[in-house]
Design an enzyme around this catalytic site. Structure first.
Site, PDB file in Angstrom:
ATOM      1  N   CYS A  14     -80.806 -23.786  40.796  1.00  0.00           N
ATOM      2  CA  CYS A  14     -80.723 -22.508  41.491  1.00  0.00           C
ATOM      3  C   CYS A  14     -80.147 -21.434  40.567  1.00  0.00           C
ATOM      4  CB  CYS A  14     -79.863 -22.635  42.742  1.00  0.00           C
ATOM      5  SG  CYS A  14     -79.639 -21.066  43.599  1.00  0.00           S
ATOM      6  N   LYS A  41     -80.860 -31.589  52.877  1.00  0.00           N
ATOM      7  CA  LYS A  41     -79.491 -31.076  52.956  1.00  0.00           C
ATOM      8  C   LYS A  41     -78.630 -31.993  53.824  1.00  0.00           C
ATOM      9  CE  LYS A  41     -81.283 -26.419  52.548  1.00  0.00           C
ATOM     10  NZ  LYS A  41     -81.663 -25.217  53.270  1.00  0.00           N
ATOM     11  N   VAL A  54     -77.219 -22.448  48.780  1.00  0.00           N
ATOM     12  CA  VAL A  54     -76.200 -22.494  47.745  1.00  0.00           C
ATOM     13  C   VAL A  54     -76.229 -21.158  47.022  1.00  0.00           C
ATOM     14  CG1 VAL A  54     -76.244 -24.987  47.442  1.00  0.00           C
ATOM     15  CG2 VAL A  54     -77.807 -23.586  46.097  1.00  0.00           C
ATOM     16  N   GLU A  71     -72.545 -16.792  49.251  1.00  0.00           N
ATOM     17  CA  GLU A  71     -73.287 -15.708  48.603  1.00  0.00           C
ATOM     18  C   GLU A  71     -72.782 -15.532  47.167  1.00  0.00           C
ATOM     19  OE1 GLU A  71     -76.087 -14.288  49.546  1.00  0.00           O
ATOM     20  OE2 GLU A  71     -76.006 -15.330  51.457  1.00  0.00           O
ATOM     21  N   SER A  72     -73.709 -15.598  46.230  1.00  0.00           N
ATOM     22  CA  SER A  72     -73.351 -15.665  44.811  1.00  0.00           C
ATOM     23  C   SER A  72     -72.521 -14.477  44.318  1.00  0.00           C
ATOM     24  CB  SER A  72     -74.601 -15.831  43.947  1.00  0.00           C
ATOM     25  OG  SER A  72     -75.451 -14.712  44.046  1.00  0.00           O
TER      26      SER A  72
END
Length: 114
Positions: A14, A41, A54, A71-72
């Site tokens: 990802c 998952k 993710v 949230e990145s």
């Protein structure tokens, strides 16, 4: 905050996960990542992730309780604000705004690619 108080939960491919990993590396924060199979998952992951995506960051609080950040970019900003080392953003407000503009641009590009 000790190094074992931060646990990224991710998937190795990802691109959004890589953002938080880069901040951890740049800030010299050792970490152990937990990888999740996004095609199957696990229930524990779904219980933690409100979006089912993710990355997640598990944070052990001062009182010993664990909390989840998702949230990145939220994770990156949290790490930038709480970990030692140079800031990932410029001091100048205009330059910082331009940095955030490029982050937003890359988010749409990564989303399309992913």
């Amino acid at each position: 905050m000790s190094t074992h108080d931060l646990t990224p939960i991710s998937h190795p491919l990802c691109p959004f996960v890589q953002r938080s990993a880069i901040v951890l590396f740049e800030k010299n924060v050792p970490f152990e990542r937990i990888n999740v199979d996004l095609s199957a998952k696990p229930d524990w992951f779904l219980a933690l992730s409100p979006t089912g995506k993710v990355p997640l960051l598990k944070v052990r609080q001062a009182n010993g309780e664990e909390a989840i950040i998702f949230e990145s970019m939220v994770i990156c900003e949290y790490l930038n604000e709480t970990q030692d080392g140079d800031s990932m953003y410029a001091d100048d407000a205009f330059i910082r705004a331009r940095q955030r503009s490029w982050i937003e641009f890359s988010t749409s590009m990564l989303g399309n690619a992913w």
